[in-house]
Design an enzyme around this catalytic site. Sequence first.
Site, PDB file in Angstrom:
ATOM      1  N   ASP A   1      -1.927   3.077  10.215  1.00 55.70           N
ATOM      2  CA  ASP A   1      -1.054   2.290   9.351  1.00 55.70           C
ATOM      3  C   ASP A   1      -0.554   3.226   8.237  1.00 55.70           C
ATOM      4  OD1 ASP A   1      -0.132   0.826   7.181  1.00 55.70           O
ATOM      5  OD2 ASP A   1      -1.774  -0.623   7.189  1.00 55.70           O
TER       6      ASP A   1
ATOM      7  N   CYS B   1      -4.739  -7.633  -0.958  1.00 64.74           N
ATOM      8  CA  CYS B   1      -4.863  -7.832   0.494  1.00 64.74           C
ATOM      9  C   CYS B   1      -5.946  -6.942   1.083  1.00 64.74           C
ATOM     10  CB  CYS B   1      -3.544  -7.561   1.227  1.00 64.74           C
ATOM     11  SG  CYS B   1      -2.229  -8.665   0.788  1.00 64.74           S
TER      12      CYS B   1
ATOM     13  N   HIS C   1      -6.015  -2.846   4.750  1.00 72.40           N
ATOM     14  CA  HIS C   1      -5.207  -3.977   4.326  1.00 72.40           C
ATOM     15  C   HIS C   1      -5.502  -5.118   5.312  1.00 72.40           C
ATOM     16  CE1 HIS C   1      -1.350  -6.128   3.724  1.00 72.40           C
ATOM     17  NE2 HIS C   1      -1.176  -5.408   2.640  1.00 72.40           N
TER      18      HIS C   1
ATOM     19  N   GLN D   1       1.393   2.884   3.324  1.00 77.93           N
ATOM     20  CA  GLN D   1       1.168   3.351   1.951  1.00 77.93           C
ATOM     21  C   GLN D   1       1.313   4.868   1.838  1.00 77.93           C
ATOM     22  OE1 GLN D   1       1.274   2.209  -1.483  1.00 77.93           O
ATOM     23  NE2 GLN D   1       0.577   0.560  -0.165  1.00 77.93           N
TER      24      GLN D   1
ATOM     25  N   LYS E   1       8.708   0.109   1.362  1.00 73.52           N
ATOM     26  CA  LYS E   1       7.870   0.927   0.477  1.00 73.52           C
ATOM     27  C   LYS E   1       8.438   2.337   0.319  1.00 73.52           C
ATOM     28  CE  LYS E   1       3.894  -1.923   1.001  1.00 73.52           C
ATOM     29  NZ  LYS E   1       2.530  -2.139   1.451  1.00 73.52           N
TER      30      LYS E   1
END
Length: 414
Positions: A208, A372, A131, A211, A234
Site C-alpha cells: 500500500d 484509521c 490502515h 502514504q 495524496k
Amino acid sequence: MLMASATAKTTFNIEKIRKDFPILDRKVNGYPLVYFDNAATSQTPKQVIDAIVDYYSNYNANIHRGVHALSQEATDAYEQARIKIQRHFNIPNAYQTLFTAGTTHGINMVASGYASILKEGDEVLVSALEHHSNIVPWQMLCEKTGAKLKVIPMLETGTLDMEAFDALLSDRLKVVFVNHVSNALGTINPIAEIITKAHQKGAVVLVDGAQAAPHIKADVQELDVDFYVVSAHKICGPTGVGMLYGKEDLLKLLPPYQGGGEMIDQVTFEKTTYAGLPHKFEAGTPNICGGIAFGVALDYMNEIGFDAIAKYEHQLLEYATSKLQEIEGLRIYGESKDKTAVVSFNINGIHPYDMGTILDKLGIAVRTGHHCAQPIMDFYKISGTVRASFSFYNTFEEIDTFVAAVIRAKEMLS
Ligand SMILES: *Cc1c(COP(=O)(O)O)cnc(C)c1O
C-alpha cells in the site's frame, strides 16, 4: 535549525511553489490557513485545477467507444495519463498500470481476486502498522476462504518487529500485505527486505503506497513488488482516482473484480469472454477527468523533483520534532529513523480532540483520532493522537505558528 531553514530556502523556491496553491491564501476563523493534514489529503496546485476545468470546458466525452473527435481527444489524454503513471513508477507496460478509484479500491480488487485462489490452511500476513483499508479486506478474504490471518507485530518505536516477521515466514504463507509508509506514524517500512523474504517462501506481496507516494518515488521493478497501490489525492491530484500495479502473470491469474461494460471481449447469454489487460479490471465509465488530472499532478511533482521534496520535508520534520520535544509532557509516537514528515503526538492529560479543536480555532488543520489505524492506538493504549503531517508547500514559519498554538492550547486545557 535556523541553518537548515536557510539552506533549504536556497535550493527550494517555496514562495513560488506556494503561489501554485490557491487554497493556501485563504483564512480560517480569521487566521491564515496552516494546512498540516497532508497525510489525509494533499492540496491541489492550479496546474491540476486548470486541467480539470480544461477537460470539462473543452473535451468532455466518454472514452474508448466513440469515433467522434471529443471521444478521441479524451481517450488520448486518458491513455497519455496512464503512460505518465507507468513511467513514474517504472512499470514495465501501460497495460499493467490499472486505473482504480483509489487505494482502498485497488486493495479490494486484489483481495477479492484472491478469494478464488486461497484455500483453507493458507496463511496471509498483514503488518500491525496498517490502515484499516489494508486490514479489513484481508479479514473478509480469510473469512471467505478459511485462510489464516497473521500479524507482523510492531515495537514501541513504531517500527515493525522484523525478528518476529522472520519467525512468521512459513511454507503456508501465500500473501503479505504491508504499507510502504504508515499513515498514523510516518514510519517507512523495510519493504525491500519484506518482499525478498516473502518471495523466498513463494508468497506474493501487496504494498500500500498511499502514504509513500507523496514523498518517495517507488520503482516497482527494482522493488520486485507484486502489487503496488496509490491514491491520486495524496499526490496533489483529485479524489476518487488511483493506480494499481500488478505483475503481468498475477493480473492474468486474478478474475475480474466487476462485470460490466469495457471489461468484455464477447458477450452472449451462454458465456462472456473477458477483455485483456488493463480493460479486464476497468469495467464501466472510469473517472476520466480524474485520471487525466492524476497525470498532471505527477508532472507537477516531478518538475519540483522528489529528491528535493524529500529533503525539504525532512528538514520540516526535524525542525517540528525538535520544537515539539521542548514542550513538557509531550510524547511523540513513531520514532523510526526512516520517517516521512509526520508527527503524531499527545500531551499528558489532554485529549487529542480538544487540542485539535483549539488549533482549528487558530486556523491550523491537523488530524486527531485513530487515523484509521486503531490497532496502533491499542498498542500504545491510547484513543488517538494529534497528527501534524507536512508537505513541500509548508514552511518553517508555519511550524513556528503551530508550535506556539500547541503551547497556548496546552495552557488553556491544563
Ligand atoms: C489514505 C490511505 C489509504 C486510503 O486511501 P483512499 O484514497 O481513502 O482509498 C490507505 N492506506 C494508507 C497508508 C493511507 O494513507
